[in-house]
Design a protein around this motif. Structure first.
Motif, PDB file in Angstrom:
ATOM      1  N   VAL A 186      -8.322  -6.878  17.496  1.00 63.27           N
ATOM      2  CA  VAL A 186      -9.629  -5.998  17.381  1.00 63.27           C
ATOM      3  C   VAL A 186      -9.904  -5.487  18.862  1.00 63.27           C
ATOM      4  O   VAL A 186      -9.801  -6.236  19.909  1.00 63.27           O
ATOM      5  N   ALA A 187     -10.170  -4.207  19.121  1.00 60.88           N
ATOM      6  CA  ALA A 187     -10.806  -3.636  20.268  1.00 60.88           C
ATOM      7  C   ALA A 187     -11.758  -2.680  20.099  1.00 60.88           C
ATOM      8  O   ALA A 187     -11.978  -2.100  18.818  1.00 60.88           O
ATOM      9  N   LEU A 188     -12.428  -2.570  21.113  1.00 65.47           N
ATOM     10  CA  LEU A 188     -13.697  -1.529  21.004  1.00 65.47           C
ATOM     11  C   LEU A 188     -13.417  -0.592  22.311  1.00 65.47           C
ATOM     12  O   LEU A 188     -13.413  -1.117  23.332  1.00 65.47           O
ATOM     13  N   VAL A 189     -13.841   0.726  22.007  1.00 62.60           N
ATOM     14  CA  VAL A 189     -14.140   1.535  23.308  1.00 62.60           C
ATOM     15  C   VAL A 189     -15.324   2.012  22.922  1.00 62.60           C
ATOM     16  O   VAL A 189     -15.675   2.682  22.121  1.00 62.60           O
ATOM     17  N   ALA A 190     -16.272   1.950  23.976  1.00 60.41           N
ATOM     18  CA  ALA A 190     -17.705   2.315  24.004  1.00 60.41           C
ATOM     19  C   ALA A 190     -17.850   3.544  25.003  1.00 60.41           C
ATOM     20  O   ALA A 190     -17.500   3.353  26.239  1.00 60.41           O
ATOM     21  N   LEU A 191     -18.557   4.523  24.819  1.00 58.26           N
ATOM     22  CA  LEU A 191     -18.736   5.640  25.504  1.00 58.26           C
ATOM     23  C   LEU A 191     -20.202   5.803  25.946  1.00 58.26           C
ATOM     24  O   LEU A 191     -21.108   5.782  25.136  1.00 58.26           O
ATOM     25  N   TRP A 192     -20.458   5.646  27.147  1.00 56.40           N
ATOM     26  CA  TRP A 192     -21.790   5.816  27.815  1.00 56.40           C
ATOM     27  C   TRP A 192     -22.047   7.051  28.446  1.00 56.40           C
ATOM     28  O   TRP A 192     -21.300   7.711  29.328  1.00 56.40           O
ATOM     29  N   THR A 201     -15.757   3.497  19.219  1.00 52.82           N
ATOM     30  CA  THR A 201     -14.730   3.123  18.327  1.00 52.82           C
ATOM     31  C   THR A 201     -14.000   2.095  18.208  1.00 52.82           C
ATOM     32  O   THR A 201     -13.968   1.542  19.375  1.00 52.82           O
ATOM     33  N   GLU A 202     -14.029   1.475  17.131  1.00 47.72           N
ATOM     34  CA  GLU A 202     -13.248   0.186  16.634  1.00 47.72           C
ATOM     35  C   GLU A 202     -11.952   0.461  16.185  1.00 47.72           C
ATOM     36  O   GLU A 202     -11.594   1.278  15.532  1.00 47.72           O
ATOM     37  N   LEU A 203     -11.142  -0.592  16.756  1.00 50.80           N
ATOM     38  CA  LEU A 203      -9.562  -0.403  16.363  1.00 50.80           C
ATOM     39  C   LEU A 203      -9.205  -1.774  15.845  1.00 50.80           C
ATOM     40  O   LEU A 203      -9.762  -2.926  16.363  1.00 50.80           O
ATOM     41  N   GLU A 204      -8.358  -1.746  14.860  1.00 45.98           N
ATOM     42  CA  GLU A 204      -7.702  -3.089  14.719  1.00 45.98           C
ATOM     43  C   GLU A 204      -6.179  -2.731  14.534  1.00 45.98           C
ATOM     44  O   GLU A 204      -5.470  -1.713  14.273  1.00 45.98           O
ATOM     45  N   PHE A 205      -5.338  -3.494  14.955  1.00 43.15           N
ATOM     46  CA  PHE A 205      -3.910  -3.446  15.610  1.00 43.15           C
ATOM     47  C   PHE A 205      -3.141  -4.468  14.519  1.00 43.15           C
ATOM     48  O   PHE A 205      -3.372  -5.440  14.276  1.00 43.15           O
ATOM     49  N   SER A 206      -2.100  -3.749  14.048  1.00 43.43           N
ATOM     50  CA  SER A 206      -1.315  -4.180  12.921  1.00 43.43           C
ATOM     51  C   SER A 206       0.330  -4.064  13.530  1.00 43.43           C
ATOM     52  O   SER A 206       1.107  -3.144  13.260  1.00 43.43           O
ATOM     53  N   PRO A 207       0.727  -4.988  14.290  1.00 43.71           N
ATOM     54  CA  PRO A 207       1.874  -4.876  14.881  1.00 43.71           C
ATOM     55  C   PRO A 207       3.029  -4.852  14.077  1.00 43.71           C
ATOM     56  O   PRO A 207       4.028  -4.314  14.440  1.00 43.71           O
ATOM     57  N   ASP A 208       2.934  -5.757  13.207  1.00 43.95           N
ATOM     58  CA  ASP A 208       3.962  -5.848  12.164  1.00 43.95           C
ATOM     59  C   ASP A 208       4.388  -4.363  11.443  1.00 43.95           C
ATOM     60  O   ASP A 208       5.633  -4.027  11.144  1.00 43.95           O
ATOM     61  N   ASP A 213      -5.216   0.949  13.735  1.00 39.54           N
ATOM     62  CA  ASP A 213      -6.266   1.722  12.850  1.00 39.54           C
ATOM     63  C   ASP A 213      -7.526   1.818  13.351  1.00 39.54           C
ATOM     64  O   ASP A 213      -8.258   0.778  14.036  1.00 39.54           O
ATOM     65  N   VAL A 214      -8.284   3.176  13.215  1.00 37.97           N
ATOM     66  CA  VAL A 214      -9.553   3.102  13.652  1.00 37.97           C
ATOM     67  C   VAL A 214     -10.257   2.795  12.278  1.00 37.97           C
ATOM     68  O   VAL A 214     -10.517   3.500  11.604  1.00 37.97           O
ATOM     69  N   THR A 215     -11.010   1.678  12.775  1.00 36.60           N
ATOM     70  CA  THR A 215     -11.980   1.172  11.628  1.00 36.60           C
ATOM     71  C   THR A 215     -13.310   1.435  11.456  1.00 36.60           C
ATOM     72  O   THR A 215     -14.108   1.589  10.489  1.00 36.60           O
ATOM     73  N   TYR A 216     -13.690   2.081  12.673  1.00 39.71           N
ATOM     74  CA  TYR A 216     -15.047   2.781  12.634  1.00 39.71           C
ATOM     75  C   TYR A 216     -15.019   3.740  13.695  1.00 39.71           C
ATOM     76  O   TYR A 216     -14.709   3.239  14.985  1.00 39.71           O
ATOM     77  N   LEU A 217     -15.801   4.590  13.635  1.00 37.27           N
ATOM     78  CA  LEU A 217     -16.095   5.651  14.752  1.00 37.27           C
ATOM     79  C   LEU A 217     -17.475   6.201  14.651  1.00 37.27           C
ATOM     80  O   LEU A 217     -17.898   6.666  13.600  1.00 37.27           O
ATOM     81  N   ALA A 218     -18.316   5.821  15.599  1.00 38.33           N
ATOM     82  CA  ALA A 218     -19.920   6.270  15.827  1.00 38.33           C
ATOM     83  C   ALA A 218     -20.190   7.376  16.970  1.00 38.33           C
ATOM     84  O   ALA A 218     -19.848   6.856  17.851  1.00 38.33           O
ATOM     85  N   VAL A 219     -20.704   8.202  16.496  1.00 36.83           N
ATOM     86  CA  VAL A 219     -21.601   8.968  17.534  1.00 36.83           C
ATOM     87  C   VAL A 219     -22.828   9.365  17.193  1.00 36.83           C
ATOM     88  O   VAL A 219     -23.170   9.671  16.154  1.00 36.83           O
ATOM     89  N   HIS A 220     -23.871   8.873  18.184  1.00 38.50           N
ATOM     90  CA  HIS A 220     -25.284   9.203  18.067  1.00 38.50           C
ATOM     91  C   HIS A 220     -25.480  10.452  17.494  1.00 38.50           C
ATOM     92  O   HIS A 220     -24.920  11.641  17.997  1.00 38.50           O
ATOM     93  N   PRO A 221     -26.110  10.596  16.499  1.00 35.85           N
ATOM     94  CA  PRO A 221     -26.525  12.158  16.087  1.00 35.85           C
ATOM     95  C   PRO A 221     -27.218  13.039  17.083  1.00 35.85           C
ATOM     96  O   PRO A 221     -26.844  14.338  16.934  1.00 35.85           O
ATOM     97  N   LEU A 235      -9.209   8.192  23.431  1.00 37.59           N
ATOM     98  CA  LEU A 235      -9.637   7.303  24.214  1.00 37.59           C
ATOM     99  C   LEU A 235      -8.997   5.893  23.343  1.00 37.59           C
ATOM    100  O   LEU A 235      -8.290   4.911  23.859  1.00 37.59           O
ATOM    101  N   ALA A 236      -9.233   5.918  22.152  1.00 39.30           N
ATOM    102  CA  ALA A 236      -9.022   4.899  21.469  1.00 39.30           C
ATOM    103  C   ALA A 236      -7.277   4.930  21.212  1.00 39.30           C
ATOM    104  O   ALA A 236      -6.653   3.681  21.317  1.00 39.30           O
TER     105      ALA A 236
END
Length: 286
Positions: A186-192, A201-208, A213-221, A235-236
């Motif tokens: 699991v990884a997270l890239v936060a933008l400030w 953006t949240e990522l989950e890795f499936s090496p096999d 996979d981008v499991t979640y992407l959030a931008v403040h309204p 960036l993800a």
């Protein structure tokens, strides 16, 4: 005959799972395990049913805890109707809502679900692109910075502001939050922008599968309309590229998220699969 699954059924159920895996249009929500021992352990926590005939087990489904109710695994069958199996499973819901997931093109299962009262909620489309195609756009805009962590309070605030239906994470304790992001898949890239986080953006890795996979992407309204979704995706992809075993980035969008789908098209993603979410309503209390 429909009955509870037994340990001796494991080989037949594994055969059904492998049959499902062989064609994307057969996909339903199902156990992750493809090993007899792991499958046996995974099936211990739910109600598992099989339908058998003279040749052995011909269909499988199960109910497990999920969100505010239950989730249906399956039904998986190489042939023949599964309505009776679904009807039996529906007798064990204890009035709780039941979610089910099926490939858009799995028409036999979708018809069977609707026959026993499941109603479609929405569809989710998945798109993929080579990592290098997306990562080549990676840059941090002037005045912004990135981190690989967010304080839990900031994470919750952004998550809540994004108005996503996946609200279960708002109930995470700080310990659960820390454990999630301590996982090396699991990884997270936060933008400030200055001292304020504006998206992540949240990522989950499936090496096999050589996939991230981008499991979640959030931008403040308040920050939307400035291309920050594109920035976060690139960036993800760049973050995923630090793992040489990964080659592909996959994203998803519900059917009402037209702007997300348009963004994916502009960035060179192509559609690879669609899943329909169904719900069998629970019984309301008097």
């Amino acid at each position: 005959m429909i009955r509870s699954m037994q340990a001796t059924d494991i080989p037949d159920v594994l055969s059904l799972l492998h049959w499902m895996d062989a064609a994307p249009e057969r996909e339903v929500f199902a156990p992750d395990s493809r090993d007899p021992r792991e499958l046996h352990l995974e099936c211990e926590d739910g109600l598992c049913l099989v339908e058998e005939d003279g040749d052995g087990v011909r269909a499988y489904c199960a109910l497990s805890p999920f969100r505010d109710g239950l989730v249906l695994e399956g039904p998986i069958s190489e042939g023949g109707p599964v309505g009776a199996l679904l009807a039996r499973a529906a007798q064990h819901t204890d009035g709780q809502p039941v979610y089910a997931f099926s490939a858009r093109d799995n028409l036999p299962v979708r018809a069977a679900l609707e026959e026993v009262g499941f109603a479609p909620l929405h569809s989710t489309a998945f798109y993929s692109a080579p990592l290098d195609r997306v990562a080549r756009h990676a840059r941090v805009p002037d005045g912004y910075r990135t981190t690989d962590r967010l304080p839990v309070a900031e994470y919750r605030a952004l998550y809540r502001a994004a108005e996503d239906a996946w609200a279960g994470r708002l109930d995470w304790t700080p310990e659960q939050y820390a454990a999630h992001f301590a996982d090396d898949t699991v990884a997270l890239v936060a933008l400030w922008h200055g001292d304020h986080p504006v998206g992540f953006t949240e990522l989950e890795f499936s090496p096999d599968d050589a996939r991230a996979d981008v499991t979640y992407l959030a931008v403040h309204p308040a920050e939307r309309g400035q291309g920050l979704g594109r920035v976060l995706l690139a960036l993800a992809a760049a973050e995923a590229q630090t793992r040489p075993e990964l080659r592909t980035l996959r994203v998803r969008a519900h059917d009402h998220l037209h702007s997300a789908r348009a963004l994916y098209a502009r960035m060179g993603f192509t559609h690879c699969r669609s899943i329909v979410t169904y719900l069998l309503e629970g019984e309301e209390e008097a």
